[in-house]
Design an enzyme around this catalytic site. Sequence first.
Site, PDB file in Angstrom:
ATOM      1  N   ASP A  23     -10.712   1.962  -3.426  1.00 52.61           N
ATOM      2  CA  ASP A  23     -11.241   1.664  -2.093  1.00 52.61           C
ATOM      3  C   ASP A  23     -12.760   1.678  -2.104  1.00 52.61           C
ATOM      4  O   ASP A  23     -13.391   1.412  -1.087  1.00 52.61           O
ATOM      5  CB  ASP A  23     -10.739   2.702  -1.080  1.00 52.61           C
ATOM      6  CG  ASP A  23      -9.384   2.306  -0.514  1.00 52.61           C
ATOM      7  OD1 ASP A  23      -8.925   1.189  -0.802  1.00 52.61           O
ATOM      8  OD2 ASP A  23      -8.792   3.118   0.215  1.00 52.61           O
ATOM      9  N   ASP A  41       0.835  -1.202   0.000  1.00 49.36           N
ATOM     10  CA  ASP A  41       0.000   0.000   0.000  1.00 49.36           C
ATOM     11  C   ASP A  41       0.873   1.257   0.000  1.00 49.36           C
ATOM     12  O   ASP A  41       2.076   1.202   0.296  1.00 49.36           O
ATOM     13  CB  ASP A  41      -0.890  -0.044   1.260  1.00 49.36           C
ATOM     14  CG  ASP A  41      -2.195   0.715   1.104  1.00 49.36           C
ATOM     15  OD1 ASP A  41      -2.323   1.500   0.155  1.00 49.36           O
ATOM     16  OD2 ASP A  41      -3.089   0.515   1.958  1.00 49.36           O
TER      17      ASP A  41
HETATM   18  C1  DGJ Z   1      -5.809   1.864   1.919  1.00 54.74           C
HETATM   19  C2  DGJ Z   1      -6.135   0.696   1.066  1.00 54.74           C
HETATM   20  O1  DGJ Z   1      -6.559   1.100  -0.190  1.00 54.74           O
HETATM   21  C3  DGJ Z   1      -7.177  -0.163   1.778  1.00 54.74           C
HETATM   22  O2  DGJ Z   1      -7.579  -1.219   0.965  1.00 54.74           O
HETATM   23  C4  DGJ Z   1      -6.589  -0.651   3.072  1.00 54.74           C
HETATM   24  O3  DGJ Z   1      -5.545  -1.529   2.800  1.00 54.74           O
HETATM   25  C5  DGJ Z   1      -6.119   0.512   3.913  1.00 54.74           C
HETATM   26  N1  DGJ Z   1      -5.274   1.405   3.195  1.00 54.74           N
HETATM   27  C6  DGJ Z   1      -5.394   0.035   5.129  1.00 54.74           C
HETATM   28  O4  DGJ Z   1      -4.866   1.050   5.862  1.00 54.74           O
END
Ligand code: DGJ
Length: 707
Positions: free
Chosen positions: A512, A448
């Site tokens: 997301d 990430d």
């Molecule tokens: C952002 C990501 O896009 C999410 O899927 C998740 O992993 C969160 N960060 C976790 O902090």
Amino acid sequence: MSEFIHLTSKNHSLIIKSGRVPEILHWGAKIASIDEDLLLSTERPISQARLDVDVPLSLCPELGSGHFNAPGVEGHRDGLDWAPVFNTTRVEANTTDVEANVQQATFVLEDTVAKLELTVEIKLDYQSDVVQKRVTITNKGDSKYYLNKLSSTLPLPNHANELMTFHGRWCHEFQTQRQRFEHGGFMQENRRGRTSHENFPEMFAGTQGFSEQQGLVWGFHLGWSGNHQMRADVRSDGRRFVQAGELLLAGESILEPQASYQTPWLFGCYSNSGLNGIAQRFQQFVRDNIIDFPTDKPRPVHLNTWEGIYFDHKPEYIMQMATEAGVMGVERFIIDDGWFIGRDGERAALGDWYLDEAKYPNGLEPVIDHVNQQGMEFGLWVEPEMVSQDSNLYRNHPDWVLGLQGYHQPSGRWQYVLDLQNSECFDYLFSRLDDLLTRYNITYLKWDMNRELVQPGHNGKAAVHGQTQALYRLVDQLNEAHPEVEIESCSSGGGRIDLEILKRTHRFWASDCNDALERQAIQKGMSYFFPPEVMGAHIGPAECHSTNRRHSINMRGVTALMGHMGVELDPVKESQEEKKAFSHYIALHKRFRHILHSGRSFRMDPADKNQNIYGVQNDDEMLITVCQLAMPDHALPSPLRISCVEDNAQYKVKLVEMPQTSFQLMKQRPQWLDKTLTLSGDNLKEIGLTLPILDPESALIVHLEKM
Ligand code: DGJ
């Protein structure tokens, strides 16, 4: 003396006139051979009240020779040598073997006054028709050359008079907009330090009104995960071009004598069948040349814990989730954020990549063993480039932050970026990741990256370029040490989706936003370039966490199963009915995964603007999804006219999925929904298939099998 270089691929020609500077004369449909009179027939007149010479729109346009739009190169030597003009000194071309995978030409150009050398490389991939271009500049002088810009330029024909570009933001990636392209142009500049949600480096130009199925279209993508500039310009003489390259911050590229700077690859593609022709070619190119899965096993169905439990990690409970996931048919179980020491929320602990033993007193092994016993692989979330102020790493090494002394740097998600060009920091990160992958049976990392780069300074100097390259090195080094591990590129969802990062990763977290309606648009935008097997698409909870909107399991399931499928929720808390439905959609995905993840994608121009119709086909079968995004435009749906069938072939046509609840807008459904039809290609193409009336935010899937 000019000569032509004719690169050919399966369907296309790229004809370059190589005079003082190389200039593309044609990029589009295949030309059988170059006529002797082509030089004469393409000679441009010289218009009144302008320069007395013809100015080519070269592969690297020069201000110094009278190109008054954006030049391909900009820089200086302490204020001198700022308007270079080049002469070609060497041309190497490989155009002989038509069946060769790649035909390519390399032009070496020199400016003996400014003492600069340019190398322009251009390739045409035989199978996919995709063009790749990059430029290298070398400082041949004995003083520093301050390079401000080096871009790749590709021309467009004058009948490309409409642009489609991308915009977006968090939870709203890959949105498209159109504009006329007759005068002036379009420019996007990305200074966010990652590929970004806002400025996805891709654009299309085409004939007016080009659509999914119709029109001539040229598509472009810059393979780079840092800052970029991408523009499309119409010159006042009507000639037009697309130009893209890294956006260099002040002082980011100061070339010592003999040093070089190379642009990222610019990828381009032409289609005479609308966006479908672009998507199919780009997807094939990406499959053949970019994606490198460690094994050729089917893409495993995921369960990712994030929206199910967030930071609330209890090993016993996670094992319960894994048991449920296994029953549902999940094949890879990923523990997201929250597993490492002190990570109880988003304000602390990034950088401390050690298991939180308070949460996992028996270690991670029992959880991984349990996951494996359910027949699933195990994956783990990391965010290596980041550090929280409240972390041991920050307390011990505050100087490892990418930043500028003397200024207050704003945090983003309460975190800072680490300076990957600091070798101690780089080595620390590598050793932590290496240790995790060695210690535990982890076959997947969700990598990430959750903030933009503000004041990205290394030793005081601008460092997005260096940071981006160091990131590539870090991932490469890890891939080399652990070749069996797959990596997902995630950046608050789709903030780092591009071809250069995909060379070293295996999946993208597209967004997301798991809201299926939003996802229809996000996945559509993404699919013009990336094949479904790298597009992470999950079924989220009925009430979407990022929009609070509710969708039926039909809408959620159908939307997720067309990508690289997963679920993102807590199965322990879900009802039996929902769980049964998850199993159903996972099974459906697995049933068609062979075609979804290797077939040709296509979209249809819907008669009802509130529908999204897309599918995937191979030589034997085809799967088509019709999604009703909003209220149908008319009381009766338009027949589904399937243009990509073979006229003389016979097809078995069967509905494989439709809303499970009762229909609100239809009192009598077409009988064929419960039957298997036999229809010939020309009937399907010209007359079409009558659909049921779909309620808003619902979807169906039809399967066609060639007999
Ligand atoms: C952002 C990501 O896009 C999410 O899927 C998740 O992993 C969160 N960060 C976790 O902090």
